[in-house]
Design an enzyme around this catalytic site. Structure first.
Site, PDB file in Angstrom:
ATOM      1  N   LYS A  48      65.877 -30.775  46.684  1.00  0.00           N
ATOM      2  CA  LYS A  48      65.574 -32.105  46.151  1.00  0.00           C
ATOM      3  C   LYS A  48      64.662 -32.812  47.156  1.00  0.00           C
ATOM      4  CE  LYS A  48      67.495 -34.218  42.705  1.00  0.00           C
ATOM      5  NZ  LYS A  48      67.334 -33.644  41.377  1.00  0.00           N
ATOM      6  N   THR A 104      70.054 -29.149  42.687  1.00  0.00           N
ATOM      7  CA  THR A 104      69.369 -30.132  43.512  1.00  0.00           C
ATOM      8  C   THR A 104      70.037 -31.495  43.339  1.00  0.00           C
ATOM      9  OG1 THR A 104      67.709 -30.697  41.828  1.00  0.00           O
ATOM     10  CG2 THR A 104      67.220 -28.842  43.285  1.00  0.00           C
ATOM     11  N   ASP A 105      70.674 -31.704  42.195  1.00  0.00           N
ATOM     12  CA  ASP A 105      71.417 -32.948  41.985  1.00  0.00           C
ATOM     13  C   ASP A 105      72.609 -33.040  42.945  1.00  0.00           C
ATOM     14  OD1 ASP A 105      71.553 -35.320  40.058  1.00  0.00           O
ATOM     15  OD2 ASP A 105      73.607 -34.570  39.970  1.00  0.00           O
ATOM     16  N   PHE A 130      30.306 -37.850  73.735  1.00  0.00           N
ATOM     17  CA  PHE A 130      30.239 -36.561  73.045  1.00  0.00           C
ATOM     18  C   PHE A 130      28.841 -36.001  73.253  1.00  0.00           C
ATOM     19  CE2 PHE A 130      30.202 -33.997  68.932  1.00  0.00           C
ATOM     20  CZ  PHE A 130      31.006 -33.002  69.443  1.00  0.00           C
ATOM     21  N   ARG A 188      31.192 -44.000  72.565  1.00  0.00           N
ATOM     22  CA  ARG A 188      31.437 -44.158  71.128  1.00  0.00           C
ATOM     23  C   ARG A 188      32.865 -44.638  70.911  1.00  0.00           C
ATOM     24  NH1 ARG A 188      32.616 -38.047  68.598  1.00  0.00           N
ATOM     25  NH2 ARG A 188      34.224 -37.506  70.109  1.00  0.00           N
ATOM     26  N   GLN A 230      38.958 -32.913  70.840  1.00  0.00           N
ATOM     27  CA  GLN A 230      39.769 -31.757  71.218  1.00  0.00           C
ATOM     28  C   GLN A 230      40.399 -31.970  72.594  1.00  0.00           C
ATOM     29  OE1 GLN A 230      36.875 -31.556  69.568  1.00  0.00           O
ATOM     30  NE2 GLN A 230      36.555 -29.537  68.639  1.00  0.00           N
ATOM     31  N   ASN A 288      39.263 -37.324  62.793  1.00  0.00           N
ATOM     32  CA  ASN A 288      38.309 -38.124  63.562  1.00  0.00           C
ATOM     33  C   ASN A 288      37.744 -39.177  62.614  1.00  0.00           C
ATOM     34  OD1 ASN A 288      36.444 -39.147  65.310  1.00  0.00           O
ATOM     35  ND2 ASN A 288      35.612 -37.161  65.940  1.00  0.00           N
ATOM     36  N   HIS A 314      35.465 -41.605  61.789  1.00  0.00           N
ATOM     37  CA  HIS A 314      34.171 -41.968  62.341  1.00  0.00           C
ATOM     38  C   HIS A 314      33.879 -43.464  62.189  1.00  0.00           C
ATOM     39  CE1 HIS A 314      33.597 -37.725  62.669  1.00  0.00           C
ATOM     40  NE2 HIS A 314      33.504 -37.527  61.377  1.00  0.00           N
TER      41      HIS A 314
END
Lengths: 298, 298, 298, 298
Positions: A11, A56-57, A153, A170, A225, A251, A253
């Site tokens: 569930k 599942t109940d 970078f 940046r 990284q 990332n 941007h």
């Protein structure tokens, strides 16, 4: 010949809220629980014979009943308690996976009974139990962070399709999704039985979270990284109980807007926050002597 | 000692739309492409030395440039073409994973240039290439189906937390997420090189999709697990090129509403469609002689 | 002095699915119903006296009970039936608003009991009733359309912040959200009483939808505003029962990708489909003799 | 005859992030700006003549350029600045609506340049300007609050469809969406010109937000309507500059789980948090001498 491969059922997204009413200062736990069981389930797939199936109940009912019977402390303890129950009580269930998300609340206006949801960040755990060994992965998601500087970078490959200019400064922004594996087999979910010392899950979580935040803030980043590795390594360095960290860092941007057409410079001030596409950096950091993960990450 | 484990990076959700304008009857391809590369990436994580990094921006540019240079036929061919390019052109890139989602459009009002998006259903593929072998997993998601009868659920375990009554007739509804692995190593993405016969991806996709739909409609269901197995087995039976199917089927519960308080019966007519929690049935169906999957499912 | 202004309350997003089982070819209606009531509700706001409040729970129960008692034909009739019931049966309720969304299903694989959800497009209606007059607004949302040509954009204002080049051929794409008001006061929700002829809601809906699609496909567009007007005007021209159309059209920008850095041209072939920001064009088209709208659009 | 009715157009969801770099303690503003213009736009709708159209692209450029030229203080000032600019600089633009959402960030780990997104709550404003008068509505959304006690619900109408039992103690939870109108016409967006005293928007926002939270925590609730009124009235009582408050409060139901089948009581401890349907309570609280709203709420 056609055969049945790995399978599980359960569930998903059982929403349980538990209030503890000790005097006027109430306490609130707000969880989203998902259970998955597997075991001797060939017949249900092949012939529709349900005699091995715990519904599942019933799994859902167990979550609510256990919230009442045992209370809810750390989500990790609650997950282990449930996982052990399903396997130990049903012969046909050989393995259980219980995943829990927790939503945080703060007190509202100093009141003992009024609360405000705090933030989009979600605490997570996944417990596995197979009748003998338990495994625990903890984590968080949607922890959104941003550095306005100390991120460059450059020095990357320039192939025929590279147009990105190098940059010495940046914005670096991401929504941290992190999971970390505990080295020790946790003892019983109730903390009562078991051979190893119980883990203080809340304290461990807080340490790991702080390590992620501190490493993100404190790392001079030459790439996302590198930041990812620094974050994972900091968690492991600060938390001896954790042996492996997995990170998924989109990332997000932020592009510096070109304002020259309007006669304006833009000295790293005004950015466009983009949706898609985004970079996606995924990686694992671990101790070289980490024990085998088994099904912990499944 | 702390070490770097498995890692990958790329650009996620590159939205590319390509129009082919042969005369008045234009053709439209609408894709969402995500690339992931891995290889000799230790330095970028450990020291921030980016000299092995093909930027995610260049990956994005490559997708757009290749859409122009090579066109876009089946998404599987486009994914293989990209995966091979990244590995074959960059010594530091040893493995590439390219995942594509395709959104379908139909012609609008008989026009050659006007289109209507058709449905929520999405076609998917994931290609892996490691410099020697390519692997292909195809699939779909958000295919929402419902049976109004021919579904029962009984004979299940009754434990202390079981309150669900048995039922001889219920609504069965799910949103199919299915992926299927092709047995053969695909030849070159362009279909030109490689030792094995090229696959007609569109035809294979259509066969697999029809098998899923037919098995869902035609199976008298004693459990969603049984239906899952029937769907997977039908795909494999109908598509000899496919060796393994993975299905994730949320059981979207439709509860018969109790109208007795209002003096009304409810002979399987009026249902409440619930959101959460939902059952979640996951399983694999495969040929017993399926070749090893390698990284196909990663 | 602080006073109470306009207010309403109700139950939102009541999900009801109704199956009609005439022989083997079942019929399926899948709705999302939201009710809102208002009237003599000052006390509940000012003092918490609930004696005028028909609970939102009872509103929900009424939806399910009426689905059984009266069946569900066109959503407009069901909405009117409910709106009239709430006002006519409760002295404190002076006005009701019932909004319904309908999700479409198609037959699966020729089966009489198996269905597939068709598309993301949603049919909508909003009924108002105040004890004497009823009003009806119908519509749709998430009808995603795209033209690959016959769209230009030029001759616009050039101010100091305008950098957009004029274009003689661009992609025009939008997700249509449209609502249209019916001129006549609808008779009773059951179609039985009332002085005016009942409307064939399904036929009217189909005509309006076709008018929107045909106008989008057939209009040579100099701006999305012009297309909006053409779409609204076509609905009114084709459907005499409709007196006013409101359209909200996000301009889903598709940017031609600059491939020159890679030595490639891009003759209107490869586009980037952008998320945000998007243009948003909103407008109303109506008959000059349209009757007053009253609360129809609230 | 078919005619054009009310219309407007603009650029929606312009994501702008502005960094202020005074020394080491940077400041971050993170906005989502949507502009809408209207005026002499008949021709563009009727004939596609764009000579009155300031492009949505130029509107976007203006947002970025103004972020650089004027900086971004309170979002209300920035919205007014933009609205005035569009109307005052373009003869064909007679009215402007600028809506801004602001996302909050906190400092991360004491760093001057590292930030963490704080919560799901969003601050909002909508400014209108028509060449002579400006209007301002401020607000917030997604402020999720919950009381564990001091909420009852009884004394309501019992009709044939009422099954809800009365309760003397229930959880009351909602996601506050609130907007409040400022009585005074704001002076110029820059705060420099204009006849009235400038508003300290940040202070006013903080007061209104605290009033909402305090009233939610402090009200003994006999209905969510009563709580709504208390929240609106508190804002007006605490903030003399605000003349009208509109609230939309979904009643996020938390159902006490029946654990009796498992031999357990449930003394207000364990709840199921439901998704749909939900109650929806909407209402307005205002001063009896509030000036006319004009287009403020459009």
């Amino acid at each position: 010949m056609i055969v049945l491969g790995p399978n599980r059922y359960g569930k998903a997204e059982i929403r349980v809220v538990r209030v503890t009413r000790n005097g006027d200062a109430h306490r609130l736990k707000d969880l989203n629980v998902s259970t998955s069981l597997s075991g001797a389930m060939d017949d249900v797939h092949l012939t529709g014979d349900n005699s091995a199936v715990l519904t599942t109940d019933a799994q859902k009912n167990t979550v609510y009943a256990f919230a009442r019977k045992h209370g809810i402390g750390a989500i990790e303890d609650f997950a282990l308690l449930l996982a052990r129950h399903f396997v130990d009580s049903q012969p046909s269930v050989h393995r259980a996976r219980v995943a829990i998300e927790e939503y945080a609340w703060e007190r509202n206006a100093g009141s003992g009974h009024s609360f405000v949801r705090s933030g989009g960040e979600v605490r997570t755990c996944v417990a596995h139990y197979d009748g003998s060994a338990a495994r625990m992965v903890c984590g968080l998601r949607d922890l959104v962070v941003l550095n306005t500087t100390n991120s460059e970078f450059r020095g990357f490959v320039k192939d025929a399709y590279t147009t990105l200019p190098e940059t010495g400064d940046r914005i670096l922004a991401t929504a941290v999704e992190a999971s970390w594996r505990h080295a020790a087999t946790p003892p019983g979910g109730t903390g009562a039985e078991g051979g190893e010392a119980p883990t203080d899950w809340d304290k461990s979580y807080e340490s790991a979270r702080q390590a992620l935040l501190a490493a993100f803030a404190g790392t001079y980043s030459r790439s996302l990284q590198q930041t990812l590795y620094a974050m994972g390594a900091r968690v492991i360095a600060d938390c001896p109980e954790i042996c492996e960290v997995r990170l998924s860092l989109p990332n997000r941007h932020h592009f510096l807007v070109d304002l020259a057409p309007f006669g304006l410079d833009n000295p790293d001030e005004v950015y466009l926050a983009a949706d898609r596409p985004y970079g996606l950096i995924e990686g694992t950091v671990l101790r070289d002597d980490a024990p085998p993960a088994g099904p912990a990450w499944e």
